[in-house]
Design a protein around this motif. Structure first.
Motif, short mmCIF file in Angstrom:
data_model
loop_
_atom_site.label_atom_id
_atom_site.label_comp_id
_atom_site.label_asym_id
_atom_site.label_seq_id
_atom_site.Cartn_x
_atom_site.Cartn_y
_atom_site.Cartn_z
N SER A 234 42.33 48.14 39.06
CA SER A 234 43.29 47.14 39.00
C SER A 234 44.49 47.59 39.92
CB SER A 234 43.73 46.53 37.56
OG SER A 234 44.45 47.49 36.92
N LEU A 235 44.84 48.97 39.63
CA LEU A 235 45.93 49.34 40.62
C LEU A 235 45.61 49.53 42.03
CD1 LEU A 235 47.25 52.40 38.30
CD2 LEU A 235 48.05 50.07 38.48
N THR A 236 44.22 49.65 42.19
CA THR A 236 43.89 50.00 43.77
C THR A 236 43.69 48.76 44.49
OG1 THR A 236 42.55 51.95 42.85
CG2 THR A 236 42.20 51.52 45.21
N ILE A 237 44.66 48.34 45.04
CA ILE A 237 44.82 47.32 45.97
C ILE A 237 44.98 47.48 47.39
CG2 ILE A 237 45.94 44.98 46.11
CD1 ILE A 237 47.16 46.14 43.48
N LEU A 242 46.50 42.39 51.40
CA LEU A 242 47.59 41.47 50.83
C LEU A 242 48.54 40.88 52.05
CD1 LEU A 242 48.75 43.59 47.64
CD2 LEU A 242 47.35 41.42 47.68
N VAL A 243 48.70 41.92 53.01
CA VAL A 243 49.55 41.45 54.12
C VAL A 243 48.89 40.44 54.71
CG1 VAL A 243 50.29 42.21 56.36
CG2 VAL A 243 50.67 43.70 54.37
N LYS A 244 47.65 40.42 55.00
CA LYS A 244 46.99 39.44 55.56
C LYS A 244 47.12 38.14 54.92
CE LYS A 244 42.82 41.53 57.48
NZ LYS A 244 41.53 41.34 57.75
N ARG B 48 47.84 34.65 32.07
CA ARG B 48 48.81 35.42 32.77
C ARG B 48 48.19 36.19 34.04
NH1 ARG B 48 53.24 36.72 29.55
NH2 ARG B 48 54.00 37.86 31.25
N SER B 49 48.85 35.60 35.37
CA SER B 49 48.62 36.46 36.65
C SER B 49 49.70 37.50 36.47
CB SER B 49 48.89 35.34 37.72
OG SER B 49 48.75 36.14 38.83
N VAL B 50 49.31 38.79 36.52
CA VAL B 50 50.17 39.90 36.40
C VAL B 50 50.33 40.61 37.55
CG1 VAL B 50 50.29 39.66 33.83
CG2 VAL B 50 48.89 41.19 35.07
N ASP B 86 45.03 40.63 37.42
CA ASP B 86 45.53 40.74 38.73
C ASP B 86 44.96 40.23 39.77
OD1 ASP B 86 47.49 41.77 40.50
OD2 ASP B 86 46.72 43.90 40.20
N GLY B 87 45.32 39.61 40.54
CA GLY B 87 44.75 39.28 42.02
C GLY B 87 43.26 38.73 41.65
N GLU B 88 42.57 39.28 42.25
CA GLU B 88 40.98 38.75 42.33
C GLU B 88 40.50 38.71 40.94
OE1 GLU B 88 37.70 40.66 44.73
OE2 GLU B 88 39.50 40.70 46.34
N ASP B 89 40.80 39.52 40.08
CA ASP B 89 40.32 39.69 38.81
C ASP B 89 40.87 38.48 37.97
OD1 ASP B 89 39.54 42.26 39.71
OD2 ASP B 89 41.09 43.13 38.65
N TYR B 90 42.12 37.98 38.38
CA TYR B 90 42.77 36.79 37.68
C TYR B 90 41.86 35.61 38.03
CZ TYR B 90 45.99 33.21 36.08
OH TYR B 90 46.37 31.95 35.85
N SER B 91 41.64 35.55 39.40
CA SER B 91 40.75 34.28 39.58
C SER B 91 39.44 34.23 38.85
CB SER B 91 40.40 34.22 41.07
OG SER B 91 41.54 34.79 42.00
N ARG B 92 38.75 35.50 38.71
CA ARG B 92 37.62 35.59 37.97
C ARG B 92 37.86 35.12 36.59
NH1 ARG B 92 36.66 40.52 38.41
NH2 ARG B 92 35.50 40.51 40.41
#
Lengths: 297, 558
Positions: A234-237, A242-244, B48-50, B86-92
């Protein structure tokens, strides 16, 4: 074996050593590069100049990990998970593989069970049905959701079953003559001679459970319940993605703080250590417990 | 023998006991069926989208922190998290919640998900509660975008969600190492209007390559990322600004004067932009490894001084350039914008709508959603420092420590359209001593300004943070401000619609086709005339249908 001392054997040996050592280095160098990156300063890493020695030696990445309470919480969840899963897996694998290793004459419905197992191995319910089942079992956000769905690794069961089948019949017969019960035969005869195979499936179980991030991602609704690999994932983004996709400046800034290759390398190192520590302990089982010589035909 | 097997069974039991004891350590979230707590507070379950770097102080969680406590106190509610991701995981998680039929009371969704939820009648109509509860400031905020975000959340005259906003972020800038310009005694912008031409940019790139001011031994002209064009102003290492000189707006759907819709990547302007790119590539001004260099690799070119030119938005210094300054303490960037022959900057209208907050169908207290909106994006946003410390001391502390916004239970961004320009005026007022730092209402700006002042006083010793903030908020924003004041912007009307059926089916392939063909043209694998072949291919492979569908949808919205 006869050791030759001629020049040609020496050259042969040299070539073999050369090949083996270079293959070893090829495997080792990328890992070492990660270690070097984790001990370098962030800007040196960003400049792509870190090779095999850390540049501008810094332990900042490790300090950041040490301060990250969630990292350690997740780390221990993963340790718990591996301990639980390993115990459950081994117990269930052995108890399942032993009866299935018997012939149809000894265990009448063997083939029915076997077919069920193979069917379950090939076809699964799919993500959403499985999620709903797990939700209705109230397993969401418990550690059991990390352990129970994978409690019987079918592949390992078949592996051990085949290993049991290969154990010489005479060993079992000798035990029966000595008056051993089926459980005693399993624990006194089959398990001791199967240690290499068991060590292998134990390793599968440990590595598989430690490295799995998907289960945690799907079934844990709170980040505080994430196992370590899910947390690291979850930390590895990918900041480039994201910029795109047009992320706000504040969010990018926040992510850039935790999302650099330097810190990621440190996380990889810390999360690999437990596995590295386990290998030597299991290794001794790979050479012992061999059936060779136990029976004289 | 017998005792042995008993021992083993005992061992098994002990192991099982041990494991269950261990398992008890993981906590379980509570999500019972109740709607109020024992002391009569209304329970709000939120999806929550964190963010991945919340920077919460010890002991605080996404579920229990200064923001949630403030909301609970003010609105007499109790916030519980249905899920955090977070991010894609949130969409899931959102997809799982929808498919398992167990929606949280409130959650944040994107355009697609919103449409799905509306089509399936799963969310509450918020028209009345919004009208009754939203504060004037919130309504004004939406009005600063001509209410376009609200329109995007409106289906058959019903407001089905509370939309977030995206503040004005145009244009795409060209960042150039200012210290190198001075070292080489180059003046590219003689008029001082911060507008540069393509020739001037070429000149700088050539000079940087010849003289290698970064002492890298292997200088690279201008780096571009392989995706070449961004769909908004956030894109970095893109050629959007180069195509914009010829009024080409790649990757945008443009509304022509007669109301028809065209695709910017197939326009004449984009072709001309590609022609320039191809010329530069031949001259060696563009990174010869263009197409294979990853984003990280390009960042490293900047960091180790191989290149000093980057195209992108105003905020790259905040998160991208900081390593440049860490490697070279004297590094400075100047921001310019590429203008056309008439001195105008061609910019496309950006999407003003962010994500949406929706309320589950049948939830008894939809007004709490609007009240939270008031609290976070009116009351807390418009407080001077002293008031904030007085009224929300915990939140004031959070702002000082830079705790991430995603810790707010209601994390859609809702800011006025000209937000950055207003903030820039505030900063200028403080620098001119017309205002004190405490009087600035935006807490973020309050946090940034001390670093900026520190950097302006002692550039050598200032922290990289101050350096970054100075570059984005003084260098970047001043350019935006200047262009707005001088009315240099030439706005191009664009269409933003939901994914149409063809877009869903063929959109990804078309983007891939475009990106690959553009790389071929730039690197000279195909001649510039190949562009026309690309346009035909694009139209035949679904592009034509996509444009028709967009026209249809726009007609429906009228």
């Amino acid at each position: 074996m006869i050791q030759g001392n001629s020049l040609s054997t020496k050259i042969g040996k040299f070539i073999i050593y050369f090949i083996v050592i270079s293959l070893g280095l090829i495997c080792l160098l990328p890992l070492w590069n990660i270690v070097a990156i984790s001990f370098s300063s962030g800007s040196a890493v960003a400049a792509n100049i870190v090779g095999l020695t850390p540049i501008n030696f810094s332990t900042k990445a490790y300090e950041m990990i040490m301060e990250d309470a969630q990292f350690w919480r997740s780390f221990f969840i993963s340790v718990q998970r591996v301990v639980l899963a390993l115990a459950l897996n081994l117990i269930l694998i052995v108890l399942m593989a032993y009866p299935l290793s018997k012939t149809k004459r000894e265990f009448k419905s063997r083939n029915i069970y076997m077919n069920i197992i193979i069917f379950a191995m090939l076809f699964s319910g799919g993500l959403i049905p499985t999620y709903i089942v797990i939700k209705n079992l109230n397993l969401l956000d418990t550690i059991w959701v990390l352990v129970l769905p994978g409690a019987v690794p079918i592949f390992s069961v078949i592996l051990i079953m085949n290993f049991f089948v290969g154990v010489p019949k005479s060993l079992e017969e000798a035990a029966i003559i000595d008056g051993a019960s089926p459980l005693q035969i399993l624990f006194k005869v089959y398990i001791p001679v199967s240690l290499p195979a068991l060590a292998t499936v134990a390793l599968f179980s440990i590595v598989g459970n430690w490295n799995d991030f998907m289960t945690g991602l799907i079934y844990m609704s709170q980040i505080s319940n994430y196992p370590i690999m899910t947390y690291i994932q979850s930390l590895t983004i990918d900041i480039a993605e994201l910029v795109k996709s047009g992320t706000s400046s504040e969010a990018l800034q926040n992510i850039a703080e935790v999302q650099n290759r330097n810190l990621n390398a440190a996380k990889i190192v810390v999360s690999t250590i437990p596995l590295l520590l386990i290998y030597p302990f299991l290794q001794k089982y790979f050479v012992t417990g061999i059936v060779v010589g136990s029976v004289k035909e | 023998m017998k005792t042995d097997s008993i021992k083993r069974i005992k061992l098994l039991l002990v192991l099982l006991l041990l494991t269950s004891a261990l398992a008890a350590c993981v906590q379980k979230s509570s999500n019972g069926g109740e709607t109020t707590t024992e002391d009569g507070k209304i329970i709000v379950n939120i999806g929550r989208s964190v963010g991945s770097n919340p920077k919460l102080p010890e002991g605080d969680t996404f579920e229990d922190n200064a923001y949630t406590r403030a909301a609970e106190e003010e609105l007499d509610i109790e916030i519980r998290n249905a899920f955090e991701a977070d991010g894609e995981d949130y969409s899931r998680q959102v997809a799982l919640a929808i498919s398992s039929g167990d929606l949280p009371d409130m959650m944040i969704v994107d355009r697609e998900e919103l449409k799905d939820l509306v089509d399936n009648d799963l969310i509450e109509d918020l028209s009345d509660v919004f009208e009754e509860n939203a504060s004037d400031y919130i309504k004004e905020t939406y009005a600063s975008y001509d209410n376009r975000p609200l329109e995007d959340a409106t289906f058959e005259d019903n407001l089905m969600a509370l939309p977030g906003t995206e503040s004005l972020a145009a244009p795409q800038m060209v960042w150039i190492r200012e210290d190198w310009l001075e070292e080489l005694d180059l003046t590219i912008d003689e008029e001082g209007d911060r507008l540069i031409t393509l020739d001037e940019l070429e000149e700088v790139a050539e000079a940087f390559m010849e003289n290698d001011p970064g002492d890298s031994g292997n200088p690279v002209g201008i780096p571009f990322d392989s995706y070449l064009n961004g769909a908004d102003y956030g894109g970095v290492f893109t050629m959007n600004s180069i195509a914009a000189v010829f009024d080409g707006q790649p990757k945008k759907y443009l509304i022509e004067e007669d109301g028809s819709v065209t695709y910017g990547s197939t326009s004449e302007g984009t072709k001309q932009g590609l022609e320039v790119m191809n010329e530069w590539f031949d001259k060696g001004i563009i990174d010869p490894q263009f197409g294979t260099r990853s984003f990280d690799d390009i960042m490293s070119l900047l960091t180790n001084g191989q290149t000093g030119i980057a195209t992108g938005p105003w905020h790259i210094p905040d998160w991208g350039f900081s390593t440049v300054r860490e490697m070279d303490n004297d590094a400075r960037f100047a921001a310019y914008v590429l203008a056309d022959d008439d001195g105008n900057v061609n910019v496309f209208e950006q999407n003003t709508t962010g994500r949406f907050m929706v309320v589950r169908e049948g939830y008894e207290h939809p007004e709490k959603a609007v009240q939270m909106l008031n609290l976070f994006y009116d009351v807390m946003l418009n407080k001077e420092e002293a008031d904030m410390e007085n009224k929300f001391p915990e939140v004031a502390e959070y702002l000082e420590q830079g705790v991430d916004d995603s810790t707010k239970p209601f994390n859609i961004v809702l800011l006025p359209n000209q937000k950055y320009l207003d903030d820039y005026q505030d900063i200028q007022a403080v620098l001119n001593e017309e205002m004190t730092v405490g009087e600035i209402t935006d807490s973020q700006v309050r946090q940034n300004i001390n670093g900026i002042i520190e950097y302006m006083e002692t550039p050598e010793d200032a922290l990289t943070n101050g350096w970054s903030n100075y570059h984005s908020r003084i260098v970047g924003w001043s350019l935006m401000n200047k262009l707005t004041e001088e009315a240099r912007f030439n706005w191009v009307e664009t269409a933003y619609v939901n994914n149409t059926p063809t877009m869903e089916q063929k959109g990804a392939n078309l983007i891939k086709l475009e990106e690959e063909d553009f790389i071929k043209i730039v690197t000279g694998v195909e001649p510039i005339d190949y562009f026309d072949t690309f346009v035909d291919k694009w139209k035949n492979q679904g592009g034509k249908e996509m444009l028709d569908e967009i026209e249809e949808e726009l007609a429906e919205q009228e």
